[in-house]
Structures are given as structure tokens and as C-alpha cells.
Write a protein that holds these residues in place. Structure first.
Motif, mmCIF file in Angstrom:
data_model
loop_
_atom_site.group_PDB
_atom_site.id
_atom_site.type_symbol
_atom_site.label_atom_id
_atom_site.label_comp_id
_atom_site.label_asym_id
_atom_site.label_seq_id
_atom_site.Cartn_x
_atom_site.Cartn_y
_atom_site.Cartn_z
ATOM 1 N N TYR A 128 0.837 -1.205 0.000
ATOM 2 C CA TYR A 128 0.000 0.000 0.000
ATOM 3 C C TYR A 128 0.866 1.247 0.000
ATOM 4 C CZ TYR A 128 -3.714 -3.184 1.480
ATOM 5 O OH TYR A 128 -4.619 -4.207 1.542
ATOM 6 N N GLY A 129 0.324 2.325 -0.533
ATOM 7 C CA GLY A 129 1.014 3.603 -0.493
ATOM 8 C C GLY A 129 0.054 4.746 -0.698
ATOM 9 N N SER A 155 2.932 3.152 7.334
ATOM 10 C CA SER A 155 1.666 3.396 8.038
ATOM 11 C C SER A 155 0.446 3.293 7.113
ATOM 12 C CB SER A 155 1.693 4.776 8.705
ATOM 13 O OG SER A 155 1.719 5.803 7.722
ATOM 14 N N ILE A 156 0.660 3.250 5.807
ATOM 15 C CA ILE A 156 -0.453 3.106 4.865
ATOM 16 C C ILE A 156 -0.751 1.625 4.739
ATOM 17 C CG2 ILE A 156 -1.296 3.626 2.552
ATOM 18 C CD1 ILE A 156 -0.671 6.100 4.330
ATOM 19 N N ASP A 157 -2.006 1.264 4.968
ATOM 20 C CA ASP A 157 -2.368 -0.153 5.027
ATOM 21 C C ASP A 157 -3.775 -0.373 4.466
ATOM 22 O OD1 ASP A 157 -4.015 0.911 7.015
ATOM 23 O OD2 ASP A 157 -2.917 -0.017 8.663
ATOM 24 N N LYS A 158 -4.281 -1.569 4.672
ATOM 25 C CA LYS A 158 -5.607 -1.941 4.174
ATOM 26 C C LYS A 158 -6.680 -0.976 4.677
ATOM 27 C CE LYS A 158 -8.927 -5.744 4.142
ATOM 28 N NZ LYS A 158 -9.205 -7.112 4.566
ATOM 29 N N GLU A 159 -6.610 -0.601 5.935
ATOM 30 C CA GLU A 159 -7.594 0.327 6.495
ATOM 31 C C GLU A 159 -7.531 1.678 5.796
ATOM 32 O OE1 GLU A 159 -8.781 2.449 10.727
ATOM 33 O OE2 GLU A 159 -7.452 0.708 10.756
ATOM 34 N N SER A 160 -6.320 2.168 5.530
ATOM 35 C CA SER A 160 -6.152 3.435 4.804
ATOM 36 C C SER A 160 -6.811 3.347 3.435
ATOM 37 C CB SER A 160 -4.660 3.747 4.610
ATOM 38 O OG SER A 160 -3.951 3.717 5.795
#
Length: 176
Positions: A128-129, A155-160
Motif C-alpha cells: 500500500y502507499g 503506516s499506509i495499510d488496508k484500512e487506509s
């Protein structure tokens, strides 16, 4: 004002509003196809020519993670080399937006991307990004003139990704 004039004026305003909304939707669909549709297709098919076609020759690429700035030629040469390797596997890339600001010939999009690819053990891996692109209308196509991305220290992930808006929901991310 007579009742007939009021009704006629109301009908004209409603028709004009519908036309304006339809035009707005078409503009956002074109931006999304020119940029995100073609970008995703190029990744899935390892199509260097398609990938190169969505980038302006004046484009600047900024890698927040890598801490480097590249010009059009240097950036695209990396993809040409990588995608010409017969062992290279294609990847799926999906985009969601946080914000779009437009003018007649420029677009600023900020959003989250997710890359899906099989790792060496055959399992699906996600990356993710966060990105920020500036697009310019060139020869009736939206092309990237600046592309910045970073995983923001992982810190960018599936939730983001899921919090950001699907491309089809442009009314939620358009700011003007």
C-alpha cells in the motif's frame, strides 16, 4: 410572473442542472480512465507502451520512500527494463481517492493505492502507499506531470485504502 413562466423557468433550470451534472460525471470518468484505468491495465499486462503513454514527457517522479526525484526518461527506463524481464510477474494495482481538485486543464489527485501480487511462495501479497499526482490535459488525454508516492513509514495499510473513496464515487472526493 405568470404560473406558466414559473413552470417553464423551473423546467429549464432542472434540465440545465441535469446537463451540467452529466458533463461533470463524464469529465471524471475520462480522467479516471485515462489515468487509473490505463495505469492498472499496464501493470496487469506489463504493457510498457501503455504505461509510457499516460506520462507527460515533462513528468517528474518523486519517491518518498526512496528519497529520489527522477525525470520522465529515467523513471520509465526502470519500468522498461523490469517489465522486459521474462521472469517478471504482473501485478494488480487498485486506486482509491481522498481528494480531487480540477481546473480546465489540470487535475490534482491524492489517494491510496494497493498493489496485489503473488510472492515467491505463491501466496498473495499486498503493498500500500499514498500518492499525489498532477495531471495535465495533453492532446485530449490526461497525462501525469508529477507523481509522488510513499508508504508513510509503512503506516499506509488496508484500512487506509478502505477509508479512501472508490473512483466511481467522485462526488465524495471532488473538492470543486
Amino acid at each position: 410572473m405568470s404560473r406558466v413562466k414559473i413552470i417553464s423557468t423551473t423546467i429549464i433550470i432542472l434540465c440545465f442542472t441535469q446537463v451540467m451534472m452529466a458533463q461533470s460525471e463524464l469529465i471524471h470518468q475520462k480522467i479516471n480512465q485515462d489515468m487509473y484505468g490505463n495505469f492498472s491495465e499496464a501493470f496487469a499486462t506489463l504493457d510498457y507502451d501503455l504505461f509510457a503513454s499516460i506520462h507527460s514527457q515533462e513528468m517528474i517522479r518523486v519517491s518518498g520512500n526512496g528519497g529520489e526525484i527522477k525525470d520522465w526518461k529515467t523513471y520509465l527506463e526502470g519500468y522498461k527494463k523490469r517489465w522486459s524481464d521474462p521472469s517478471q510477474k504482473s501485478a494488480l494495482i487498485d486506486f482509491r481517492l481522498l481528494e480531487r481538485i480540477t481546473s480546465d486543464s489540470l487535475v490534482s489527485d491524492r489517494g491510496i493505492y494497493r498493489v496485489t501480487y503473488p510472492n515467491n511462495s505463491g501466496k498473495t501479497k499486498y503493498s500500500y502507499g499514498k500518492f499525489h499526482v498532477l495531471l495535465r490535459l495533453e492532446d485530449n488525454y490526461w497525462k501525469i506531470i508529477m507523481d509522488y508516492d510513499s508508504d508513510e513509514n509503512k503506516s499506509i495499510d488496508k484500512e487506509s485504502f478502505e477509508i479512501a473513496f472508490p473512483l466511481s464515487e467522485y462526488k465524495k472526493y471532488v473538492k470543486n
